[in-house]
Design a protein around this motif. Structure first.
Motif, PDB file in Angstrom:
ATOM      1  N   LYS A  42      48.629  52.604  36.252  1.00 22.30           N
ATOM      2  CA  LYS A  42      49.328  52.131  37.437  1.00 22.30           C
ATOM      3  C   LYS A  42      48.626  52.029  38.673  1.00 22.30           C
ATOM      4  CE  LYS A  42      53.150  53.331  40.649  1.00 22.30           C
ATOM      5  NZ  LYS A  42      53.919  54.334  41.263  1.00 22.30           N
ATOM      6  N   ASP A  43      47.892  53.054  38.885  1.00 19.87           N
ATOM      7  CA  ASP A  43      47.109  53.006  40.045  1.00 19.87           C
ATOM      8  C   ASP A  43      45.964  51.844  40.186  1.00 19.87           C
ATOM      9  OD1 ASP A  43      48.735  55.102  41.055  1.00 19.87           O
ATOM     10  OD2 ASP A  43      47.008  56.648  40.566  1.00 19.87           O
ATOM     11  N   TYR A  44      45.248  51.872  38.780  1.00 15.40           N
ATOM     12  CA  TYR A  44      44.379  50.898  38.386  1.00 15.40           C
ATOM     13  C   TYR A  44      44.980  49.305  38.752  1.00 15.40           C
ATOM     14  CZ  TYR A  44      40.384  48.929  35.799  1.00 15.40           C
ATOM     15  OH  TYR A  44      39.482  48.079  35.382  1.00 15.40           O
ATOM     16  N   CYS A  45      46.048  48.980  38.018  1.00 11.13           N
ATOM     17  CA  CYS A  45      46.528  47.581  38.180  1.00 11.13           C
ATOM     18  C   CYS A  45      47.073  47.300  39.611  1.00 11.13           C
ATOM     19  CB  CYS A  45      47.458  47.423  36.850  1.00 11.13           C
ATOM     20  SG  CYS A  45      47.161  47.699  35.488  1.00 11.13           S
ATOM     21  N   THR A  46      47.815  48.353  40.318  1.00  9.43           N
ATOM     22  CA  THR A  46      48.059  48.142  41.515  1.00  9.43           C
ATOM     23  C   THR A  46      47.015  47.669  42.474  1.00  9.43           C
ATOM     24  OG1 THR A  46      49.959  49.507  41.392  1.00  9.43           O
ATOM     25  CG2 THR A  46      49.352  49.092  43.705  1.00  9.43           C
ATOM     26  N   ASP A  47      45.709  48.312  42.556  1.00  9.50           N
ATOM     27  CA  ASP A  47      44.513  48.098  43.213  1.00  9.50           C
ATOM     28  C   ASP A  47      43.985  46.663  42.993  1.00  9.50           C
ATOM     29  OD1 ASP A  47      44.609  50.561  44.285  1.00  9.50           O
ATOM     30  OD2 ASP A  47      43.269  51.476  43.176  1.00  9.50           O
ATOM     31  N   PHE A  48      44.087  46.474  41.492  1.00  5.88           N
ATOM     32  CA  PHE A  48      43.618  44.850  41.203  1.00  5.88           C
ATOM     33  C   PHE A  48      44.550  44.261  41.661  1.00  5.88           C
ATOM     34  CE2 PHE A  48      42.636  41.530  38.229  1.00  5.88           C
ATOM     35  CZ  PHE A  48      40.982  41.472  38.451  1.00  5.88           C
ATOM     36  N   ILE A  49      45.771  44.333  41.555  1.00  3.88           N
ATOM     37  CA  ILE A  49      46.705  43.220  42.163  1.00  3.88           C
ATOM     38  C   ILE A  49      46.364  42.859  43.752  1.00  3.88           C
ATOM     39  CG2 ILE A  49      49.170  42.581  42.488  1.00  3.88           C
ATOM     40  CD1 ILE A  49      49.907  43.992  39.871  1.00  3.88           C
ATOM     41  N   LYS A  50      46.121  43.949  44.500  1.00  2.28           N
ATOM     42  CA  LYS A  50      45.730  43.751  45.717  1.00  2.28           C
ATOM     43  C   LYS A  50      44.469  43.173  45.780  1.00  2.28           C
ATOM     44  CE  LYS A  50      48.001  48.092  47.106  1.00  2.28           C
ATOM     45  NZ  LYS A  50      47.698  49.603  47.659  1.00  2.28           N
ATOM     46  N   PHE A  51      43.531  43.241  44.998  1.00  3.40           N
ATOM     47  CA  PHE A  51      42.147  42.759  45.042  1.00  3.40           C
ATOM     48  C   PHE A  51      42.438  41.326  44.607  1.00  3.40           C
ATOM     49  CE2 PHE A  51      38.206  41.765  42.797  1.00  3.40           C
ATOM     50  CZ  PHE A  51      37.258  41.598  43.678  1.00  3.40           C
ATOM     51  N   MET A  52      43.380  40.870  43.875  1.00 11.23           N
ATOM     52  CA  MET A  52      43.340  39.507  43.486  1.00 11.23           C
ATOM     53  C   MET A  52      43.710  38.609  44.712  1.00 11.23           C
ATOM     54  SD  MET A  52      44.970  39.720  39.794  1.00 11.23           S
ATOM     55  CE  MET A  52      45.830  37.759  39.784  1.00 11.23           C
ATOM     56  N   LYS A  53      44.706  39.273  45.435  1.00  7.45           N
ATOM     57  CA  LYS A  53      45.212  38.524  46.284  1.00  7.45           C
ATOM     58  C   LYS A  53      44.368  38.237  47.704  1.00  7.45           C
ATOM     59  CE  LYS A  53      49.537  38.991  45.073  1.00  7.45           C
ATOM     60  NZ  LYS A  53      50.102  37.716  44.427  1.00  7.45           N
ATOM     61  N   VAL A  54      43.170  38.959  48.039  1.00  8.41           N
ATOM     62  CA  VAL A  54      42.216  38.808  48.898  1.00  8.41           C
ATOM     63  C   VAL A  54      40.884  38.150  48.567  1.00  8.41           C
ATOM     64  CG1 VAL A  54      43.432  40.639  50.216  1.00  8.41           C
ATOM     65  CG2 VAL A  54      41.460  41.395  48.858  1.00  8.41           C
ATOM     66  N   SER A  55      40.395  38.518  47.222  1.00 10.97           N
ATOM     67  CA  SER A  55      39.269  38.055  46.747  1.00 10.97           C
ATOM     68  C   SER A  55      39.183  36.664  46.474  1.00 10.97           C
ATOM     69  CB  SER A  55      38.863  38.830  45.826  1.00 10.97           C
ATOM     70  OG  SER A  55      39.482  38.108  44.548  1.00 10.97           O
ATOM     71  N   PRO A  56      38.156  35.790  46.306  1.00 16.05           N
ATOM     72  CA  PRO A  56      37.796  34.614  46.073  1.00 16.05           C
ATOM     73  C   PRO A  56      38.167  34.289  44.510  1.00 16.05           C
ATOM     74  CG  PRO A  56      35.593  35.604  46.307  1.00 16.05           C
ATOM     75  CD  PRO A  56      36.682  36.531  46.708  1.00 16.05           C
ATOM     76  N   ILE A  57      38.765  35.203  43.800  1.00 14.51           N
ATOM     77  CA  ILE A  57      38.912  34.959  42.320  1.00 14.51           C
ATOM     78  C   ILE A  57      40.116  33.737  42.252  1.00 14.51           C
ATOM     79  CG2 ILE A  57      39.997  35.622  40.102  1.00 14.51           C
ATOM     80  CD1 ILE A  57      39.056  38.399  40.955  1.00 14.51           C
ATOM     81  N   GLU A  58      39.632  32.752  41.590  1.00 14.26           N
ATOM     82  CA  GLU A  58      40.696  31.480  41.323  1.00 14.26           C
ATOM     83  C   GLU A  58      41.672  31.648  40.145  1.00 14.26           C
ATOM     84  OE1 GLU A  58      40.160  26.696  40.999  1.00 14.26           O
ATOM     85  OE2 GLU A  58      38.608  27.973  40.510  1.00 14.26           O
ATOM     86  N   CYS A  59      42.670  31.438  40.493  1.00 16.20           N
ATOM     87  CA  CYS A  59      43.775  31.294  39.478  1.00 16.20           C
ATOM     88  C   CYS A  59      43.917  29.864  38.981  1.00 16.20           C
ATOM     89  CB  CYS A  59      45.182  31.631  39.633  1.00 16.20           C
ATOM     90  SG  CYS A  59      45.223  33.449  40.229  1.00 16.20           S
ATOM     91  N   VAL A  60      43.592  29.561  37.790  1.00 15.04           N
ATOM     92  CA  VAL A  60      43.846  28.001  37.292  1.00 15.04           C
ATOM     93  C   VAL A  60      44.799  28.024  36.216  1.00 15.04           C
ATOM     94  CG1 VAL A  60      42.555  26.216  36.200  1.00 15.04           C
ATOM     95  CG2 VAL A  60      41.175  27.864  37.537  1.00 15.04           C
ATOM     96  N   VAL A  61      45.954  27.265  36.086  1.00 19.47           N
ATOM     97  CA  VAL A  61      46.894  27.084  35.648  1.00 19.47           C
ATOM     98  C   VAL A  61      46.579  26.095  34.262  1.00 19.47           C
ATOM     99  CG1 VAL A  61      49.196  26.321  34.948  1.00 19.47           C
ATOM    100  CG2 VAL A  61      48.730  27.333  37.122  1.00 19.47           C
ATOM    101  N   SER A  62      46.604  26.316  33.116  1.00 17.05           N
ATOM    102  CA  SER A  62      46.268  25.695  31.963  1.00 17.05           C
ATOM    103  C   SER A  62      47.102  24.192  32.040  1.00 17.05           C
ATOM    104  CB  SER A  62      46.640  26.359  30.568  1.00 17.05           C
ATOM    105  OG  SER A  62      46.485  25.420  29.373  1.00 17.05           O
ATOM    106  N   SER A  63      46.273  23.115  31.747  1.00 11.66           N
ATOM    107  CA  SER A  63      46.918  21.664  31.853  1.00 11.66           C
ATOM    108  C   SER A  63      47.479  21.565  30.201  1.00 11.66           C
ATOM    109  CB  SER A  63      45.851  20.741  32.045  1.00 11.66           C
ATOM    110  OG  SER A  63      44.869  20.670  31.210  1.00 11.66           O
ATOM    111  N   SER A  64      47.102  22.167  29.386  1.00 11.16           N
ATOM    112  CA  SER A  64      47.486  22.060  28.050  1.00 11.16           C
ATOM    113  C   SER A  64      48.797  22.763  27.690  1.00 11.16           C
ATOM    114  CB  SER A  64      46.325  22.213  26.990  1.00 11.16           C
ATOM    115  OG  SER A  64      46.043  23.566  26.840  1.00 11.16           O
ATOM    116  N   HIS A  65      48.704  24.143  28.281  1.00 10.36           N
ATOM    117  CA  HIS A  65      49.568  24.983  27.915  1.00 10.36           C
ATOM    118  C   HIS A  65      50.086  25.475  29.428  1.00 10.36           C
ATOM    119  CE1 HIS A  65      48.344  24.485  23.801  1.00 10.36           C
ATOM    120  NE2 HIS A  65      49.536  25.030  23.533  1.00 10.36           N
TER     121      HIS A  65
END
Length: 338
Positions: free
Chosen positions: A39-62
């Protein structure tokens, strides 16, 4: 060429150090001994996803699937495995709330012990257990995919998925452990051979010695893998051989996270491809033996739509809420082989 400002460089270094801490924790073989660590690990990573330059890309095929692209963070092309957007929880408050409900449900399952009257309210669970388990494992998998060594990352990701599922079984009142059993050699009176089983599930109150070398009534053999790719053959063969050598039906279940992978089609590297070997599965089921169940955390609708797979391929929640308890209380059934 775009020049980077000193402040941007400093921030990028900070993000990289944070990612490295996630990577180090994931690779630590002493970590993740309790559910709350996940839980703690995942909560921290979700926070990190929100502020970091990691890009979320939706699949065009699916479109139900997305990928995390680390290029803006690492400066090199690293793309994660496909992530089901409808299962993955990317909101901190939602994840924390659902995780606590998830733990309460596991406790209720332990107390109910398969009594349907006590479990009927879970019909309204709406996939909550699948969503929490999926989010945890895909965060681990996404961090794994940021590593340079793919072999190292795949092995550790599989270990952590198995560890997570085993902790869930422990929370609902089961023991899960590897075992080497002794099987009679056909056409002999005294010869035996050793046979290694990855995981045997049994109720916690069953008292077994550390040298136990037999498979008892009410015990289940489980195979826990992130994907069935290249593993179906062994699971079916184990079931077939154990049934014949023990001269009774041995409950065997398989638990998979998903059966998809990222694929490149033409110039598009954000595509999704199924890795489920449908024809192999059907041939093994019809001509060799049938498993007691194959359970997916990411249970794709097309699996349920195939009538030939119905009753065999199900959601992971079906195992926890219903099938598990039937198998644990199932009496020995002879195979009819001689």
């Amino acid at each position: 060429m775009t020049r980077r400002t000193p402040g941007a460089d400093s921030q990028s270094d900070d993000y990289n150090r944070i990612l490295q801490r996630f990577q180090k924790k994931m690779l630590d073989t002493l970590a993740f001994q309790q559910l709350d660590e996940y839980k703690d690990y995942c909560t921290d990573f979700i926070k990190f996803m929100k502020v970091s330059p990691i890009e979320c890309v939706v699949s065009s095929s699916h479109p139900p699937y997305m990928f995390l692209n680390y290029q803006n963070l690492l400066g090199i092309r690293r793309i994660t495995r496909p992530i089901n957007r409808y299962l993955f929880i990317n909101d901190i408050d939602e994840f924390e709330y659902n995780f606590e409900v998830f733990k309460d449900m596991l406790e209720d399952l332990r107390l109910a012990r398969g009594e349907w009257a006590a479990l009927s309210r879970f019909s309204q669970a709406d996939g909550l257990i699948n969503r929490v388990v999926y989010t945890i494992q895909q965060i681990i998998g996404s961090i794994s995919d940021s590593l340079e060594s793919s072999n190292q990352s795949r092995k550790r990701t599989g270990q952590l998925f198995e560890g997570l599922i085993k902790q869930i079984f422990h929370e609902v009142g089961l023991k899960s452990s590897p075992r080497t059993i002794r099987l009679p050699v056909p056409d002999t009176t005294a010869e035996h051979m050793s046979y290694e089983l990855d995981i045997v599930l049994s109720l916690e109150e069953r008292q077994l010695s550390s040298s136990e070398s037999y498979l008892h009534s009410g015990e289940i053999i489980a195979s826990i893998k992130t994907t069935s790719k290249d593993r179906l053959d062994k699971i079916f063969l184990d079931k077939y051989l154990l049934d014949r050598l023990l001269k009774r039906k041995t409950p065997v279940v398989a638990i998979f996270l998903h059966d998809i992978q990222r694929a490149t089609i033409g110039d598009n590297e954000f595509c999704v491809r199924s890795t489920f070997k449908r024809n192999h599965f059907l041939v093994y089921s019809y001509l060799l033996t049938r498993l007691e169940g194959v359970y997916y955390v990411d249970y794709r609708p097309e699996l349920g739509a195939d009538q030939r797979l119905q009753g065999q391929v199900k959601s992971f929640q079906d195992l926890l809420f219903h099938d598990l308890w039937l198998l644990l209380n199932q009496p020995d059934q002879p195979t009819g082989t001689s």
